[in-house]
Design a protein around this motif. Structure first.
Motif, mmCIF file in Angstrom:
data_model
loop_
_atom_site.group_PDB
_atom_site.id
_atom_site.type_symbol
_atom_site.label_atom_id
_atom_site.label_comp_id
_atom_site.label_asym_id
_atom_site.label_seq_id
_atom_site.Cartn_x
_atom_site.Cartn_y
_atom_site.Cartn_z
ATOM 1 N N GLY A 45 0.756 -1.249 -0.382
ATOM 2 C CA GLY A 45 0.115 0.131 -0.157
ATOM 3 C C GLY A 45 0.957 1.384 -0.108
ATOM 4 N N ALA A 60 4.913 4.075 -1.815
ATOM 5 C CA ALA A 60 4.357 3.085 -2.197
ATOM 6 C C ALA A 60 5.172 1.856 -1.766
ATOM 7 C CB ALA A 60 4.294 2.565 -3.732
ATOM 8 N N ARG A 90 -0.793 4.309 -6.045
ATOM 9 C CA ARG A 90 -1.478 3.263 -6.072
ATOM 10 C C ARG A 90 -1.576 2.310 -7.242
ATOM 11 N NH1 ARG A 90 -4.036 2.755 -1.469
ATOM 12 N NH2 ARG A 90 -5.027 4.529 -0.482
ATOM 13 N N GLU A 94 -0.738 -1.579 -7.171
ATOM 14 C CA GLU A 94 -1.364 -2.680 -7.844
ATOM 15 C C GLU A 94 -0.707 -3.524 -8.988
ATOM 16 O OE1 GLU A 94 -5.032 -0.877 -9.260
ATOM 17 O OE2 GLU A 94 -5.716 -0.315 -7.278
#
Length: 129
Positions: A45, A60, A90, A94
Protein backbone atom coordinates in the motif's frame (compact mmCIF):
# COMPACT_ATOMS: atom_id res chain seq x y z
CA UNK A 1 10.72 10.73 15.13
CA UNK A 2 13.23 9.43 12.64
CA UNK A 3 11.62 7.39 9.81
CA UNK A 4 13.80 4.99 7.85
CA UNK A 5 12.35 2.98 4.97
CA UNK A 6 14.84 0.22 4.19
CA UNK A 7 14.93 -1.74 0.93
CA UNK A 8 17.26 -4.73 0.38
CA UNK A 9 19.59 -2.58 -1.72
CA UNK A 10 19.31 0.92 -0.22
CA UNK A 11 17.71 3.32 2.24
CA UNK A 12 14.69 4.90 0.52
CA UNK A 13 13.71 7.34 3.32
CA UNK A 14 15.76 8.68 6.23
CA UNK A 15 13.96 11.74 7.60
CA UNK A 16 12.68 13.40 10.74
CA UNK A 17 8.88 13.14 10.75
CA UNK A 18 5.96 14.25 12.90
CA UNK A 19 3.57 11.42 12.03
CA UNK A 20 3.47 8.09 10.15
CA UNK A 21 0.34 6.43 8.69
CA UNK A 22 0.60 2.83 7.53
CA UNK A 23 -1.59 -0.18 6.82
CA UNK A 24 -1.34 -3.58 8.47
CA UNK A 25 -3.47 -6.65 7.81
CA UNK A 26 -6.04 -5.44 10.36
CA UNK A 27 -6.28 -1.87 9.02
CA UNK A 28 -4.69 1.58 9.10
CA UNK A 29 -2.84 3.01 12.09
CA UNK A 30 -1.09 6.26 12.98
CA UNK A 31 2.17 6.68 14.89
CA UNK A 32 3.00 9.91 16.69
CA UNK A 33 6.25 10.68 18.55
CA UNK A 34 5.00 9.59 21.99
CA UNK A 35 3.33 6.39 20.75
CA UNK A 36 4.28 3.22 22.61
CA UNK A 37 6.85 0.94 21.02
CA UNK A 38 5.08 -0.99 18.29
CA UNK A 39 5.60 -3.77 15.73
CA UNK A 40 3.38 -4.46 12.71
CA UNK A 41 3.44 -6.56 9.55
CA UNK A 42 2.58 -4.19 6.69
CA UNK A 43 0.56 -5.00 3.59
CA UNK A 44 1.26 -3.56 0.14
CA UNK A 45 0.00 0.00 0.00
CA UNK A 46 0.96 3.62 0.45
CA UNK A 47 2.84 4.75 3.55
CA UNK A 48 2.07 8.38 4.41
CA UNK A 49 4.22 10.55 6.64
CA UNK A 50 4.15 14.17 7.71
CA UNK A 51 7.44 16.02 7.81
CA UNK A 52 8.30 18.32 10.70
CA UNK A 53 7.57 21.23 8.31
CA UNK A 54 3.98 19.98 7.96
CA UNK A 55 4.10 18.62 4.41
CA UNK A 56 2.91 15.11 3.57
CA UNK A 57 5.07 12.61 1.72
CA UNK A 58 4.13 9.28 0.16
CA UNK A 59 5.90 5.96 -0.37
CA UNK A 60 4.42 2.93 -2.15
CA UNK A 61 5.57 -0.17 -0.30
CA UNK A 62 5.40 -3.91 -0.73
CA UNK A 63 4.87 -6.29 2.20
CA UNK A 64 7.10 -5.31 5.07
CA UNK A 65 7.71 -4.89 8.77
CA UNK A 66 7.38 -1.72 10.80
CA UNK A 67 9.14 -1.38 14.16
CA UNK A 68 8.71 1.74 16.27
CA UNK A 69 11.13 1.92 19.15
CA UNK A 70 11.62 5.15 21.04
CA UNK A 71 12.01 7.95 18.52
CA UNK A 72 12.88 5.64 15.62
CA UNK A 73 10.47 4.08 13.12
CA UNK A 74 12.02 1.44 10.87
CA UNK A 75 10.16 0.05 7.88
CA UNK A 76 11.77 -2.87 6.10
CA UNK A 77 10.20 -3.84 2.78
CA UNK A 78 11.04 -5.77 -0.37
CA UNK A 79 10.20 -2.91 -2.74
CA UNK A 80 9.36 0.76 -2.40
CA UNK A 81 8.79 3.80 -4.59
CA UNK A 82 8.66 7.37 -3.35
CA UNK A 83 6.33 9.78 -5.13
CA UNK A 84 4.07 12.80 -4.88
CA UNK A 85 0.92 11.56 -6.62
CA UNK A 86 -1.31 9.19 -4.64
CA UNK A 87 -3.05 7.89 -7.77
CA UNK A 88 0.15 6.91 -9.55
CA UNK A 89 1.56 5.31 -6.38
CA UNK A 90 -1.62 3.24 -5.98
CA UNK A 91 -1.14 2.07 -9.58
CA UNK A 92 2.44 1.04 -8.72
CA UNK A 93 1.14 -0.94 -5.74
CA UNK A 94 -1.49 -2.72 -7.85
CA UNK A 95 0.77 -3.35 -10.85
CA UNK A 96 4.03 -4.20 -9.09
CA UNK A 97 3.30 -5.40 -5.56
CA UNK A 98 -0.15 -7.04 -5.74
CA UNK A 99 0.58 -8.93 -8.95
CA UNK A 100 2.48 -11.65 -7.07
CA UNK A 101 1.24 -15.18 -7.52
CA UNK A 102 -0.69 -16.81 -4.68
CA UNK A 103 2.20 -19.01 -3.53
CA UNK A 104 4.59 -16.10 -3.15
CA UNK A 105 1.94 -14.04 -1.37
CA UNK A 106 1.26 -16.89 1.08
CA UNK A 107 4.97 -17.43 1.71
CA UNK A 108 5.59 -13.73 2.32
CA UNK A 109 2.62 -13.50 4.68
CA UNK A 110 3.87 -16.47 6.72
CA UNK A 111 7.37 -14.99 6.82
CA UNK A 112 6.04 -11.59 7.93
CA UNK A 113 4.12 -13.24 10.78
CA UNK A 114 7.24 -15.14 11.84
CA UNK A 115 9.34 -11.95 11.69
CA UNK A 116 6.77 -10.05 13.75
CA UNK A 117 6.77 -12.80 16.37
CA UNK A 118 10.55 -12.81 16.61
CA UNK A 119 10.70 -9.02 16.96
CA UNK A 120 7.96 -9.05 19.63
CA UNK A 121 9.84 -11.68 21.60
CA UNK A 122 13.06 -9.66 21.46
CA UNK A 123 11.21 -6.58 22.71
CA UNK A 124 9.65 -8.66 25.53
CA UNK A 125 13.01 -10.16 26.47
CA UNK A 126 14.63 -6.76 26.61
CA UNK A 127 11.77 -5.36 28.70
CA UNK A 128 12.20 -8.15 31.26
CA UNK A 129 15.99 -8.13 31.27
Amino acid sequence: MILKVLLPSRVLVNETVAKVLAEAENGWFCLLPRHVDFVAALVPGVLVFATTEGTEALVAIDHGMLVKRGAEVLVSTWQGVRGDDLGSLREVVEREFLALDDRERSARSALARLEAGVVRRFVELEAHG
